[in-house]
Scaffold this active site. Structure first.
Site, short mmCIF file in Angstrom:
data_model
loop_
_atom_site.label_atom_id
_atom_site.label_comp_id
_atom_site.label_asym_id
_atom_site.label_seq_id
_atom_site.Cartn_x
_atom_site.Cartn_y
_atom_site.Cartn_z
N ASP A 151 0.84 -1.19 0.00
CA ASP A 151 0.00 0.00 0.00
C ASP A 151 0.88 1.24 0.00
OD1 ASP A 151 -2.48 1.29 0.00
OD2 ASP A 151 -2.44 1.57 2.16
N HIS A 158 -3.94 14.18 0.27
CA HIS A 158 -4.21 13.33 1.43
C HIS A 158 -3.06 13.41 2.44
CE1 HIS A 158 -5.30 9.93 3.94
NE2 HIS A 158 -4.14 9.35 3.66
N GLU A 227 -10.75 3.83 3.40
CA GLU A 227 -9.81 4.60 2.59
C GLU A 227 -10.13 4.34 1.13
OE1 GLU A 227 -5.74 3.85 3.61
OE2 GLU A 227 -5.87 4.95 5.50
N GLU A 229 -9.28 4.04 -2.48
CA GLU A 229 -8.06 3.79 -3.24
C GLU A 229 -8.38 3.10 -4.56
OE1 GLU A 229 -4.64 2.24 -1.26
OE2 GLU A 229 -5.35 2.78 0.75
N ASP A 261 -9.28 0.24 1.65
CA ASP A 261 -8.31 -0.25 2.63
C ASP A 261 -8.77 0.18 4.01
OD1 ASP A 261 -6.02 -1.56 3.46
OD2 ASP A 261 -4.79 0.24 3.35
N ARG A 265 -8.13 3.36 13.10
CA ARG A 265 -7.24 4.50 13.34
C ARG A 265 -6.66 4.52 14.75
NH1 ARG A 265 -5.91 6.25 8.33
NH2 ARG A 265 -7.75 6.77 7.09
N GLN A 268 -4.10 1.77 15.17
CA GLN A 268 -2.93 2.17 14.39
C GLN A 268 -2.10 3.23 15.11
OE1 GLN A 268 -3.97 3.64 10.51
NE2 GLN A 268 -1.86 4.08 9.92
N LYS A 281 -4.12 -2.06 10.24
CA LYS A 281 -4.32 -2.07 8.80
C LYS A 281 -4.50 -3.46 8.21
CE LYS A 281 -4.02 1.00 6.37
NZ LYS A 281 -5.10 1.83 5.79
N THR A 285 -9.00 -5.58 3.45
CA THR A 285 -8.90 -4.71 2.29
C THR A 285 -9.84 -5.25 1.23
OG1 THR A 285 -6.57 -4.18 2.76
CG2 THR A 285 -7.36 -3.78 0.52
N GLU A 395 -10.22 12.47 7.36
CA GLU A 395 -10.15 13.79 6.75
C GLU A 395 -11.52 14.47 6.73
OE1 GLU A 395 -7.35 13.64 3.07
OE2 GLU A 395 -8.12 11.61 3.42
#
Length: 449
Positions: A151, A158, A227, A229, A261, A265, A268, A281, A285, A395
């Site tokens: 990844d 971002h 996420e 992607e 993905d 948070r 992490q 993570k 996915t 975000e």
């Protein structure tokens, strides 16, 4: 290989500005201009026509799947040679590894069979009934065996957003970010097909959000995130010790899928220093089942949001055709409990990439690391300059300080149990779209035992 009996949706036009291209041909298979899968697309996937049937290779056309194993066994690929027996297998890996010569030959042969003026399959009622299967009745499988998954962190918008939240605007980007594509090795075993539910993980959470020295406690993730992607699937690999060159990188890219993905948070946050993402993570996915080839995307090449890279990359990363693809992306959320109708969280675009897919692939191999057919490279979260273009809840809610309004008094800072996240994407032509279908998953509650 695991599978789920989830049917793929086609996405609707999200009315974003786009590249306009003229449709060059039509097909005898009926479809309208809103389909993700016109004859200009022809994405590959692995499917079962019935639950108890063997998996095999298919191509999406309109709301149908063209069974390439049938086309092979009935001799309609005889002009290509015996190698088309790869379409009878339950993964795309062998075909991926054959490279552009065979990819182009197959695409041309399939296009000819489906063209409006070609009666070979169109007028053979019995064969057509075997070769075309409604998408509504098939079960989609993983398109390939993914041996390795990497990844990246390659959207400047971002990376700047995240850096600003955690380090302030003066130190938003780390010193290395504009010099190389930052990435990490992910977990291939937890890459799953669209429609697979994702269990909210449990792990170690920081007791005091402002002081990691106070240690951790065990519990369910409280800051579950998506996420947005794109996933790149590798074609032919390279030998160990022999890096790929930027000039020939496209010959090693089979195609692209949508990718979510998922991220825990808070888990992490406590674990990532000093070696980076780990259990926060590897939760899961999700990828879409149809692989859109680089041949289908070629007309939609466009400038990246950066336009020019500054500072100029080192020679091995200098792409003489520094561009990305104009893929319009959308993320929607719904929940049977409190958000019964989908709300749009984000409208973004794959062109919001600073480090493009070729640079990511070449940098991955610069040490001589050997890639293999079916390896997956995630683009990294794709965000634009406005909140409506951000590719994660981190975000969108700005680390929880600005909740997203779902309507009817309901809001989200991060994902709740029961939330279904659906991603879609397409390139817009003149009267047609080259789309990806959907990539979706629902959050299940954490285990309690």
């Amino acid at each position: 290989m695991s599978h789920v009996a989830k049917k793929q949706k086609t996405n609707n036009n999200n009315n974003m500005a786009s590249t306009t291209l003229q449709s060059s041909n039509g097909s005898w298979v009926p479809y309208d201009s809103e389909t993700d899968f016109p004859i200009e697309n022809l994405p590959y996937g692995i499917f079962r026509p019935t639950a108890d049937a063997e998996a095999r290779v298919g191509v999406a056309i309109g709301d149908q799947v063209l069974d390439l194993s049938v086309i092979h066994t009935t001799g309609l690929f005889r002009q290509l040679g015996s190698w088309t027996n790869c379409f009878c297998k339950d993964t795309l890996n062998d075909f991926m590894g054959m490279g552009p010569k065979n990819w182009n030959a197959a695409r041309q042969a399939i296009t000819e069979l489906l063209k409006a003026g070609n009666a070979t399959l169109r007028d053979n009622t019995a064969l057509r009934a075997k070769a075309l299967v409604p998408q509504a009745q098939v079960t989609m499988e993983m398109p390939c065996n993914i041996g390795d998954y990497t990844d990246f962190y390659a959207s400047r918008e971002h990376a700047t957003n995240v850096g600003t939240m955690f380090r302030g605007p003066e130190n938003a980007l780390m010193p290395n970010w504009t010099h190389l594509p930052v990435g990490y090795h992910g977990r291939a075993s937890s890459v799953v097909i669209s429609g697979t539910d994702i269990r909210r993980p449990r792990g170690q959470l920081q007791i005091d959000a402002t002081d990691a020295k106070k240690g951790s406690k065990f519990g369910p993730c409280r800051l579950m995130d998506f996420e947005l992607e794109m996933g790149m699937l590798v074609g032919p690999g390279n030998k160990l010790g022999d890096p790929l060159k930027i000039e020939s990188a496209d010959d090693h890219v089979f195609g692209f899928v949508l990718m979510n993905d998922w991220s825990a948070r808070d888990i992490q946050k406590f674990e990532y220093v000093p070696l980076g993402p780990f259990t926060g993570k590897n939760v899961g996915t999700t990828i879409s089942p149809w692989v859109v080839t680089t041949a289908a995307l070629e007309p939609f090449k466009c400038k990246t949001s950066a336009g020019v890279q500054d500072p100029e990359p080192l020679p091995y990363l200098r792409d003489p055709d520094y561009r990305s693809y104009d893929i319009q992306l959308k993320v929607e959320l719904e929940n049977e409990k409190d958000v019964p109708k989908p709300v749009v969280l984000s409208r973004s675009n794959f062109k919001y990439m600073y480090w493009n897919h070729k640079q990511q692939l070449v940098h991955h191999t610069v040490t001589g690391c050997n890639m293999r057919p079916g390896d997956l490279l995630g683009s990294g979260t794709i965000s634009g300059t406005e909140r409506s273009m951000f590719g994660s809840m981190l975000e969108i809610s700005w680390k929880g300080s600005n909740p997203f309004d779902c309507g009817n008094g309901i809001s989200r800072k991060f994902l709740a149990d029961g939330d279904r996240v659906t991603m879609s994407g397409f390139c817009q032509g003149d009267g047609y779209k080259v789309g990806f279908g959907t990539c979706e998953g629902k959050i299940l509650p954490a285990h309690t035992d």
